[in-house]
Scaffold this motif. Sequence first.
Motif, mmCIF file in Angstrom:
data_model
loop_
_atom_site.group_PDB
_atom_site.id
_atom_site.type_symbol
_atom_site.label_atom_id
_atom_site.label_comp_id
_atom_site.label_asym_id
_atom_site.label_seq_id
_atom_site.Cartn_x
_atom_site.Cartn_y
_atom_site.Cartn_z
ATOM 1 N N ALA A 25 -37.562 -0.655 40.052
ATOM 2 C CA ALA A 25 -37.473 -0.877 38.605
ATOM 3 C C ALA A 25 -38.145 0.203 37.776
ATOM 4 C CB ALA A 25 -38.069 -2.233 38.261
ATOM 5 N N PHE A 79 -27.534 -1.012 34.096
ATOM 6 C CA PHE A 79 -28.652 -1.421 33.259
ATOM 7 C C PHE A 79 -28.979 -0.292 32.284
ATOM 8 C CE2 PHE A 79 -30.394 0.604 37.054
ATOM 9 C CZ PHE A 79 -31.284 1.532 36.542
ATOM 10 N N ASN A 102 -36.289 0.298 34.093
ATOM 11 C CA ASN A 102 -35.083 -0.513 33.982
ATOM 12 C C ASN A 102 -35.290 -1.540 32.870
ATOM 13 O OD1 ASN A 102 -33.228 -2.665 34.377
ATOM 14 N ND2 ASN A 102 -32.947 -2.100 36.523
ATOM 15 N N ARG A 134 -35.825 -6.355 44.947
ATOM 16 C CA ARG A 134 -36.151 -5.307 43.985
ATOM 17 C C ARG A 134 -37.655 -5.044 44.046
ATOM 18 N NH1 ARG A 134 -35.025 -7.222 38.579
ATOM 19 N NH2 ARG A 134 -37.192 -7.916 38.492
ATOM 20 N N GLY A 151 -30.971 0.178 40.965
ATOM 21 C CA GLY A 151 -31.726 -0.997 40.565
ATOM 22 C C GLY A 151 -32.627 -1.551 41.643
#
Length: 445
Positions: A283, A302, A164, A200, A280
């Motif tokens: 990552a 992203f 990401n 995340r 997301g």
Amino acid sequence: MPGISRKVATALAASASLALLTTACTGQSSSGASDDASKDTTINFWHAWSAPGEIAGVKALVAGFEKAHPNIHVNIVANMTDDKINQALRSGGDKAPDVISSFTTNNVGKFCSSGALVDLNPFFKKAGIDPATTFPKAMNEYTQFDGNRCTVPLLGDAYGLYYNKNAFKKAGISSPPKTWSEFEADAKKLTVSKGDSYSRLGFMPNYHGWESTTEHYFGQFSPTYFDSSGKSSLAKDPAFTAGFTLQKKLVDELGGYQKLEKYRSKLGDEWGPKHPFHTGQVAMQLDGEWRLGMAEEAKPDFEIGVAPLPVPDDQADQYGKGYITGTIAGIAATSKKQNAAWELVKYMTTDTDAVVGFANAIHNVPSTLAALKSPKLKYDPRFKTFLDIASNPNSTTTPASINGGTYLVTIQQFGYDYESGKAKDLKAGLQKTAAQIDTDIAQAK
């Protein structure tokens, strides 16, 4: 993107291989091809692709062959599982396949040792084609067993790292990690905890984490699975100790097995739009070339980055390599039209334009060195990462075994036990697992 069913089959290849070809037809001669390939004839081609786009791609590939060989007609049978192929290879007959393709590279050892598929070496020699200079090194390796080349590569899969870019920028990371120590540091930087969970996760290291299987991790360590006598090298090759140690360290440092599994259980599945990399929630992702199309179709908020997977710090000069697998093709030993069948196999797997056209159609990696460099390839610029991994001579695969992927299932099972803490002594566990692999192979002979 490639069809989901194709990738499920690939992901489950090791476990699916256990029951395959145990009773395949044997005793057929690979030198018994006596048909005249210049005469009008019809052959049967069974393949496993099932998605509409894939089926259309196969039809276009075969149409190109029939145009070049107007006397050879091909009856295509799609969506054929290895079980169905196995039954047909045993029974033979006019409706049985002359040519087959399978997603299960782990079964090459069974296909070759059982005699279900003919040795293609005499055909290659007669055609003046050198497989060693035609196919990428790893693909050349996984299509043969004990000197018997009973299969040939028909497109491939290469594994790399998706990341990401937005999350990287926010975390102050300027480029993808090239070594495992860099990867470890980045995974921790990218992880954002939220109570007893995460908002995340930098990377899901667990072996149940979609494509993060033992063989995909270990591919970056260039392990030797078997020694020269055919015995398991699991407890002797330091690459395995390094691979297991790395993964367990990632598990521990990113929150521990229980916390990670709790988070994973609430994430989306591998094949849907809610895959945690798409959303997301994760990552970085270890995955194959097909993920790029799937991720873009999910319309993430992203920018997606693609790079090779990291390598051990002491192998930094080999950065760019990866794990390779793919589809295989072969000729049935029961076929009475082996020369005509070879013409189809040769066209599909060694004709550069045919390989490129098929790769463009189903978005897999081309399986010849010439096709990998062809200007006719159409792809997202990021896809070139996988083309480079496929052509990298340091890229690896898992070797064929007489009992298929049983040894990989055994290693994976130990991985589950070790990452969860059920098995605490790595050295003893590797020795026990190696002994089990040797026993299983001995029983299969």
